[in-house]
Design a protein around this motif. Structure first.
Motif, PDB file in Angstrom:
ATOM      1  N   PHE A  33       0.856  -1.185   0.000  1.00 44.78           N
ATOM      2  CA  PHE A  33       0.000   0.000   0.000  1.00 44.78           C
ATOM      3  C   PHE A  33       0.888   1.229   0.000  1.00 44.78           C
ATOM      4  CE2 PHE A  33      -2.874  -2.970   2.477  1.00 44.78           C
ATOM      5  CZ  PHE A  33      -3.560  -3.361   1.342  1.00 44.78           C
ATOM      6  N   ASP A  45      -2.642  16.319  -2.750  1.00 47.94           N
ATOM      7  CA  ASP A  45      -3.768  15.415  -2.473  1.00 47.94           C
ATOM      8  C   ASP A  45      -3.204  13.998  -2.487  1.00 47.94           C
ATOM      9  OD1 ASP A  45      -6.301  14.469  -2.067  1.00 47.94           O
ATOM     10  OD2 ASP A  45      -7.027  14.828  -4.110  1.00 47.94           O
ATOM     11  N   ARG A  47      -3.521   9.683  -1.333  1.00 50.01           N
ATOM     12  CA  ARG A  47      -4.391   8.544  -0.997  1.00 50.01           C
ATOM     13  C   ARG A  47      -3.545   7.278  -1.123  1.00 50.01           C
ATOM     14  NH1 ARG A  47      -3.704  11.232  -5.222  1.00 50.01           N
ATOM     15  NH2 ARG A  47      -5.802  12.082  -5.439  1.00 50.01           N
ATOM     16  N   TYR A  48      -4.010   6.186  -0.451  1.00 48.69           N
ATOM     17  CA  TYR A  48      -3.317   4.904  -0.607  1.00 48.69           C
ATOM     18  C   TYR A  48      -3.811   4.196  -1.860  1.00 48.69           C
ATOM     19  CZ  TYR A  48      -1.165   5.254   3.935  1.00 48.69           C
ATOM     20  OH  TYR A  48      -0.394   5.675   4.972  1.00 48.69           O
ATOM     21  N   VAL A  49      -2.885   3.547  -2.533  1.00 48.94           N
ATOM     22  CA  VAL A  49      -3.251   2.668  -3.652  1.00 48.94           C
ATOM     23  C   VAL A  49      -2.402   1.398  -3.550  1.00 48.94           C
ATOM     24  CG1 VAL A  49      -4.085   4.397  -5.325  1.00 48.94           C
ATOM     25  CG2 VAL A  49      -1.649   3.882  -5.188  1.00 48.94           C
ATOM     26  N   VAL A  50      -2.809   0.380  -4.282  1.00 48.55           N
ATOM     27  CA  VAL A  50      -2.079  -0.890  -4.270  1.00 48.55           C
ATOM     28  C   VAL A  50      -1.025  -0.870  -5.383  1.00 48.55           C
ATOM     29  CG1 VAL A  50      -2.264  -3.400  -4.551  1.00 48.55           C
ATOM     30  CG2 VAL A  50      -4.109  -2.136  -3.415  1.00 48.55           C
ATOM     31  N   ARG A  52       0.855  -2.527  -8.106  1.00 51.27           N
ATOM     32  CA  ARG A  52       0.487  -3.706  -8.908  1.00 51.27           C
ATOM     33  C   ARG A  52       1.635  -4.334  -9.666  1.00 51.27           C
ATOM     34  NH1 ARG A  52      -4.566  -5.324  -7.211  1.00 51.27           N
ATOM     35  NH2 ARG A  52      -5.810  -3.484  -6.815  1.00 51.27           N
ATOM     36  N   TYR A  63      -3.748   0.480 -10.493  1.00 52.16           N
ATOM     37  CA  TYR A  63      -5.074   0.425 -11.131  1.00 52.16           C
ATOM     38  C   TYR A  63      -5.978   1.469 -10.481  1.00 52.16           C
ATOM     39  CZ  TYR A  63      -3.768  -4.439 -12.376  1.00 52.16           C
ATOM     40  OH  TYR A  63      -3.139  -5.569 -12.829  1.00 52.16           O
ATOM     41  N   THR A  64      -6.813   2.066 -11.275  1.00 48.24           N
ATOM     42  CA  THR A  64      -7.797   2.985 -10.692  1.00 48.24           C
ATOM     43  C   THR A  64      -8.988   3.163 -11.626  1.00 48.24           C
ATOM     44  OG1 THR A  64      -8.016   5.041  -9.440  1.00 48.24           O
ATOM     45  CG2 THR A  64      -6.874   5.208 -11.557  1.00 48.24           C
ATOM     46  N   ASP A  65      -9.932   3.983 -11.177  1.00 54.81           N
ATOM     47  CA  ASP A  65     -11.115   4.334 -11.965  1.00 54.81           C
ATOM     48  C   ASP A  65     -10.776   5.614 -12.728  1.00 54.81           C
ATOM     49  OD1 ASP A  65     -13.644   5.599 -12.640  1.00 54.81           O
ATOM     50  OD2 ASP A  65     -14.621   4.204 -11.270  1.00 54.81           O
ATOM     51  N   SER A  68     -11.819   8.961 -11.396  1.00 54.43           N
ATOM     52  CA  SER A  68     -11.392   9.434 -10.074  1.00 54.43           C
ATOM     53  C   SER A  68     -10.615  10.750 -10.173  1.00 54.43           C
ATOM     54  CB  SER A  68     -10.558   8.364  -9.372  1.00 54.43           C
ATOM     55  OG  SER A  68      -9.338   8.165 -10.048  1.00 54.43           O
ATOM     56  N   LYS A  69     -10.574  11.454  -9.049  1.00 59.00           N
ATOM     57  CA  LYS A  69      -9.919  12.773  -9.010  1.00 59.00           C
ATOM     58  C   LYS A  69      -8.447  12.670  -9.390  1.00 59.00           C
ATOM     59  CE  LYS A  69     -13.570  14.872  -7.811  1.00 59.00           C
ATOM     60  NZ  LYS A  69     -14.287  15.573  -8.884  1.00 59.00           N
ATOM     61  N   LYS A  70      -7.798  11.582  -8.950  1.00 55.91           N
ATOM     62  CA  LYS A  70      -6.358  11.472  -9.203  1.00 55.91           C
ATOM     63  C   LYS A  70      -6.045  11.496 -10.697  1.00 55.91           C
ATOM     64  CE  LYS A  70      -6.467   7.286  -7.122  1.00 55.91           C
ATOM     65  NZ  LYS A  70      -7.910   7.089  -7.327  1.00 55.91           N
TER      66      LYS A  70
HETATM   67  C1  LIG Z   1      -5.329   0.222   1.583  1.00 60.78           C
HETATM   68  C2  LIG Z   1      -6.005   0.933   0.446  1.00 60.78           C
HETATM   69  C3  LIG Z   1      -5.730   0.551  -0.854  1.00 60.78           C
HETATM   70  C4  LIG Z   1      -6.339   1.208  -1.916  1.00 60.78           C
HETATM   71  N1  LIG Z   1      -6.025   0.846  -3.206  1.00 60.78           N
HETATM   72  C5  LIG Z   1      -6.528   1.553  -4.239  1.00 60.78           C
HETATM   73  C6  LIG Z   1      -6.115   1.272  -5.576  1.00 60.78           C
HETATM   74  O1  LIG Z   1      -5.295   0.383  -5.855  1.00 60.78           O
HETATM   75  N2  LIG Z   1      -6.641   2.039  -6.570  1.00 60.78           N
HETATM   76  C7  LIG Z   1      -7.522   3.052  -6.322  1.00 60.78           C
HETATM   77  O2  LIG Z   1      -7.945   3.718  -7.269  1.00 60.78           O
HETATM   78  N3  LIG Z   1      -7.936   3.332  -5.063  1.00 60.78           N
HETATM   79  C8  LIG Z   1      -7.451   2.619  -4.028  1.00 60.78           C
HETATM   80  N4  LIG Z   1      -7.834   2.901  -2.739  1.00 60.78           N
HETATM   81  C9  LIG Z   1      -8.813   4.000  -2.537  1.00 60.78           C
HETATM   82  C10 LIG Z   1      -8.060   5.333  -2.627  1.00 60.78           C
HETATM   83  O3  LIG Z   1      -7.312   5.547  -1.448  1.00 60.78           O
HETATM   84  C11 LIG Z   1      -8.998   6.532  -2.868  1.00 60.78           C
HETATM   85  O4  LIG Z   1      -9.918   6.637  -1.820  1.00 60.78           O
HETATM   86  C12 LIG Z   1      -9.743   6.422  -4.205  1.00 60.78           C
HETATM   87  O5  LIG Z   1      -8.924   5.911  -5.227  1.00 60.78           O
HETATM   88  C13 LIG Z   1     -10.266   7.795  -4.638  1.00 60.78           C
HETATM   89  O6  LIG Z   1      -9.164   8.640  -4.756  1.00 60.78           O
HETATM   90  P1  LIG Z   1      -9.201  10.052  -5.472  1.00 60.78           P
HETATM   91  O7  LIG Z   1     -10.610  10.576  -5.369  1.00 60.78           O
HETATM   92  O8  LIG Z   1      -8.237  10.882  -4.682  1.00 60.78           O
HETATM   93  O9  LIG Z   1      -8.774   9.858  -6.882  1.00 60.78           O
HETATM   94  C14 LIG Z   1      -7.244   2.264  -1.669  1.00 60.78           C
HETATM   95  C15 LIG Z   1      -7.495   2.635  -0.347  1.00 60.78           C
HETATM   96  C16 LIG Z   1      -6.898   1.975   0.688  1.00 60.78           C
HETATM   97  C17 LIG Z   1      -7.205   2.406   2.083  1.00 60.78           C
END
Ligand SMILES: Cc1cc2nc3c(=O)[nH]c(=O)nc-3n(C[C@H](O)[C@H](O)[C@H](O)COP(=O)(O)O)c2cc1C
Length: 190
Positions: A33, A45, A47-50, A52, A63-65, A68-70
């Motif tokens: 993470f 700004d 956030r945590y992501v995985v 990959r 990976y993401t949507d 999303s804001k990012k």
């Molecule tokens: C442990 C953990 C892992 C996450 N992994 C992902 C991820 O791989 N991809 C993703 O888009 N969001 C992931 N999220 C959710 C993001 O932290 C975030 O809430 C979401 O992507 C929306 O972000 P944004 O609005 O800032 O773009 C994860 C959250 C946590 C707590």
């Protein structure tokens, strides 16, 4: 500890890549993470992501949507910062780089098709991430008909890597900076 004062920078580079690659395979690995920081105008700004995938050149995939804001923030400003911490090894890794998105074709062929259907739902919410809803349950609704429409793969190309090894005998901080396509290392005051 991932390294000591006598570990050569090339070895430290290899250790960092190895640990990051392990994190993509081992669910419990602390580097799995990552704190992924973008800029929203002049406001950071994160956030945590995985994590990959990590290549030998330290390019990293996430990976993401695409709604999303990012993603919008990366399109506006591709400079990103990633932060990892390994508590038992007491080692922090900070990576600054440039983020881009893979094409839909690449993302689908190489990644989407390997994601189990249950996990694909993370990219199929029926409203864009961060949309305000009047009930929490509405935020959980997915539409599997979307398939991979909003699935996006972010690639980060590194340009600066810093490793901070905490140690009771004295902390160690090593930087790698990409200069003329070559990584140059230097020890820094922690
Ligand atoms: C442990 C953990 C892992 C996450 N992994 C992902 C991820 O791989 N991809 C993703 O888009 N969001 C992931 N999220 C959710 C993001 O932290 C975030 O809430 C979401 O992507 C929306 O972000 P944004 O609005 O800032 O773009 C994860 C959250 C946590 C707590």
């Amino acid at each position: 500890m991932l390294f000591t004062a006598t570990t050569r920078p090339e070895e430290i580079w290899a250790i960092v890549i190895k640990e990051l690659q392990l994190a993509t395979k081992i669910v419990q690995h602390p580097f799995r993470f990552v704190n992924f920081c973008t800029s929203a105008g002049n406001q950071p700004d994160s956030r945590y992501v995985v994590l990959r995938e990590v290549t030998e050149e330290l390019q990293m995939l996430f990976y993401t949507d695409s709604r999303s804001k990012k993603i919008a923030q990366i399109r506006e400003n591709p400079h990103v910062s990633l932060l990892f911490y390994h508590p038992s090894a007491r080692c922090q890794v900070k990576i600054k780089g440039i983020a881009t998105m893979l094409t839909q074709k690449e993302a689908t062929k190489n990644y989407w098709e390997n994601i189990p259907p249950e996990a694909q739902k993370a990219y199929q919410s029926n409203r864009p991430p961060k949309t305000q809803v009047d009930r929490a349950e509405k935020g959980m609704m997915v539409d599997v008909e979307y398939q991979n429409k909003f699935f996006s793969v972010i690639k980060v190309i590194p340009k600066e890597v810093e490793c901070l090894q905490l140690d009771s005998k004295g902390h160690l901080r090593l930087a790698f900076v990409l200069e003329n396509e070559k990584w140059q290392s230097s020890w820094l005051v922690p």
